[in-house]
Design an enzyme around this catalytic site. Sequence first.
Site, short mmCIF file in Angstrom:
data_model
loop_
_atom_site.label_atom_id
_atom_site.label_comp_id
_atom_site.label_asym_id
_atom_site.label_seq_id
_atom_site.Cartn_x
_atom_site.Cartn_y
_atom_site.Cartn_z
CE LYS A 258 -1.70 1.63 8.12
NZ LYS A 258 -0.41 1.50 7.51
NE ARG A 278 0.92 -5.10 0.34
CZ ARG A 278 0.21 -4.01 0.38
NH1 ARG A 278 0.29 -3.22 1.41
NH2 ARG A 278 -0.55 -3.69 -0.63
CD GLU A 308 3.72 -3.38 9.29
OE1 GLU A 308 2.88 -4.22 8.89
OE2 GLU A 308 4.05 -2.38 8.62
CG PHE A 347 -1.32 -7.31 12.93
CD1 PHE A 347 -2.05 -7.89 11.91
CD2 PHE A 347 -0.19 -6.59 12.61
CE1 PHE A 347 -1.65 -7.77 10.59
CE2 PHE A 347 0.23 -6.45 11.30
CZ PHE A 347 -0.51 -7.04 10.28
NE ARG A 424 -6.33 -1.39 -1.02
CZ ARG A 424 -5.22 -1.24 -0.31
NH1 ARG A 424 -5.28 -0.82 0.93
NH2 ARG A 424 -4.05 -1.51 -0.84
CE LYS A 430 -4.87 2.43 3.98
NZ LYS A 430 -3.78 2.17 3.08
P1 ATP Z 1 0.00 1.75 3.98
O1 ATP Z 1 0.86 2.23 2.88
O2 ATP Z 1 -0.97 2.74 4.51
O3 ATP Z 1 0.72 0.97 5.04
P2 ATP Z 1 -0.64 -0.55 2.61
O4 ATP Z 1 -1.12 -0.39 1.21
O5 ATP Z 1 0.77 -0.98 2.81
O6 ATP Z 1 -0.97 0.76 3.35
P3 ATP Z 1 -3.00 -1.42 3.87
O7 ATP Z 1 -3.63 -2.74 3.90
O8 ATP Z 1 -3.68 -0.36 3.13
O9 ATP Z 1 -1.53 -1.62 3.37
O10 ATP Z 1 -2.81 -0.90 5.36
C1 ATP Z 1 -2.62 -1.78 6.35
C2 ATP Z 1 -1.14 -2.05 6.57
O11 ATP Z 1 -0.75 -1.54 7.81
C3 ATP Z 1 -0.92 -3.52 6.68
O12 ATP Z 1 -0.64 -4.03 5.40
C4 ATP Z 1 0.23 -3.66 7.62
O13 ATP Z 1 1.44 -3.72 6.90
C5 ATP Z 1 0.23 -2.38 8.39
N1 ATP Z 1 -0.07 -2.52 9.82
C6 ATP Z 1 0.64 -1.93 10.81
N2 ATP Z 1 0.11 -2.20 12.00
C7 ATP Z 1 -0.96 -3.01 11.81
C8 ATP Z 1 -1.92 -3.62 12.68
N3 ATP Z 1 -1.89 -3.45 13.99
N4 ATP Z 1 -2.89 -4.37 12.10
C9 ATP Z 1 -2.95 -4.54 10.77
N5 ATP Z 1 -2.06 -3.98 9.89
C10 ATP Z 1 -1.08 -3.21 10.41
#
Ligand code: ATP
Length: 560
Positions: A258, A278, A308, A347, A424, A430
């Site tokens: 991640k 996003r 990312e 990704f 979600r 995660k």
């Molecule tokens: P966080 O603040 O934990 O990043 P978030 O609210 O921004 O969470 P979530 O959908 O909850 O977003 O967590 C997934 C996020 O992680 C994705 O939105 C993306 O930006 C990031 N990310 C990083 N690496 C990856 C990956 N390999 N696959 C998918 N998402 C990834």
Amino acid sequence: MKDSHDGTSYSKMVEVYEELDSTTKRLEKTSILAKFFNEIGNEDSELLPVVTLLSLGRVFPTWSEEELGIGSKLLMKAIALVVGVKPEEVEDKQRDAGDIGRAAQELFSKKKQATLFSRKLTIKKVRSNLMKMATVSGNRAQSKKLEILRELLSSASPTEAKYITRTVIEELRVGVGEGTIRDALSQAFGVDKAIVERAHMLTNDLGLVAEVSKEEGVEGLQKLSLNPGKPVKPMLAQLSPGIETSITEMGWAFCETKYDGIRVQIHRLGDEVNVFTRRLENISNAVPEIVEYIKKDLPHKNFIVEGEIIVTRDGKPISFQYILQRVRRKYDIERMRNEVPLKLYLFDVLYYGEPLLDAPFEKRREVLESIVNITPDKIELSEQVKVTSESVQEAQDLFNNSIKGGHEGIMIKDPTAPYIPGIRGKKMLKFKAEPETLDLVVVGGTYGKGKRAHFIGSYLLAAQDEDNEFKTLAHAATGLDDKTLQELSELSEPLITSKVGRQVQIAPQIILEIAYSEIVKSPEYESGYSLRFPVVKRIRNDLSLDDIDTVDRINSMFKE
Ligand code: ATP
């Protein structure tokens, strides 16, 4: 309703705004809008897409590259010119009234009626002047914009001025979100809510959804699909309760590093490449090297991929705030390119010659691997391992390496899952080293004392409830370094809507990521909850108000 040859008058739109503002109930707002959309659809149907966006206070869809580009200073100057006062007087009025719309309304009411209302404004005219502002460029752009705005405001009544000014600064304040618009379209044209939602999810163009709902109904809506050029809301991840549990539940999983950067959706159609955040903002101009990498390393011409963007220094990722500096930038981009170089980890793929949303993740990854030419330090694929319940240790190792490498943790993805935009769900999880944080919006603050008297030192934070109303739950005072604290204070000051002693109210716009030790019940705050030891982790410029955490989620986190 169509009361001149130029179409419906803007006063009709304004009546609807005022009606919407007079109730906090979502169902009532939905009915008001449904009735309005229906009337416009019957009597002035060309305007339907326009009024759909105007009901949200927008002239363009969020992802459009076009923007009005009017700062509050220029707007105040335009108001001052029209009502014949000094810009400082407008500024004072804004501070007293709490928002520019009400300030404009009051100033316009005082102005002698004879010189105002020289001409009746139509919705078409308002939109055309707003569009003109977006197209003006070059060295005299600001003065040309001022002239267009002045011309528009000089025909406005006080209430029309209230809403034109709010639309210009994109803060309509009538409590209507995209969800209410969708419900209203469904009600107005008798189309199923879920079908409207799907069409919106795939096109992110409510104007288009409105037009198709009216003209072609369900059948037309079902034909709308994903298209390179128009971004979709990203699929989001839930928190994994534990690596082993999640993998066992899925049967087997893809685990990926991640990365802690900015999520981007990259669209290519022919030679045109667009990079969206996003929030579906188009940042292509701010990240020219990403556009170049894509043109070079993904030579195909019709696709949507996701990844990312991170910033590295000496091979290690550096703070998330640097990336924000890059993607928000309008000037000096070439210099920043060298100082803050970007790297892209891809990704997912959502479209490749055809929509791939329904293809299982395993298949999508295969497609992605077959279309990207990897160029180290520029474009790579997310590091991935295939893990079963027997080989959970590999996921654990990936997690440990991720943290050692300065990344955030791992993603655990169900290989059979389709891509579900905007949801979600449990198919993408995660697992992070750090405890969960909340994304909350600043709604108020308190100035410091003594040496810190010119800074807002403590911020009042809110989550959103199911009606998209903001409900407070904490004051956060610590966690930021001096530079970020100053940045935050500077961001907040223009948003102050009222001040009593050291306490200020701040228009909800700034989103902060907050760490805390515990969620507790509290009658002190509107949400009924409060946070123990809240600490500001960072400013989340990459999120929009729709993305902030909900009271509902806090409620379930409390129960857990
Ligand atoms: P966080 O603040 O934990 O990043 P978030 O609210 O921004 O969470 P979530 O959908 O909850 O977003 O967590 C997934 C996020 O992680 C994705 O939105 C993306 O930006 C990031 N990310 C990083 N690496 C990856 C990956 N390999 N696959 C998918 N998402 C990834």
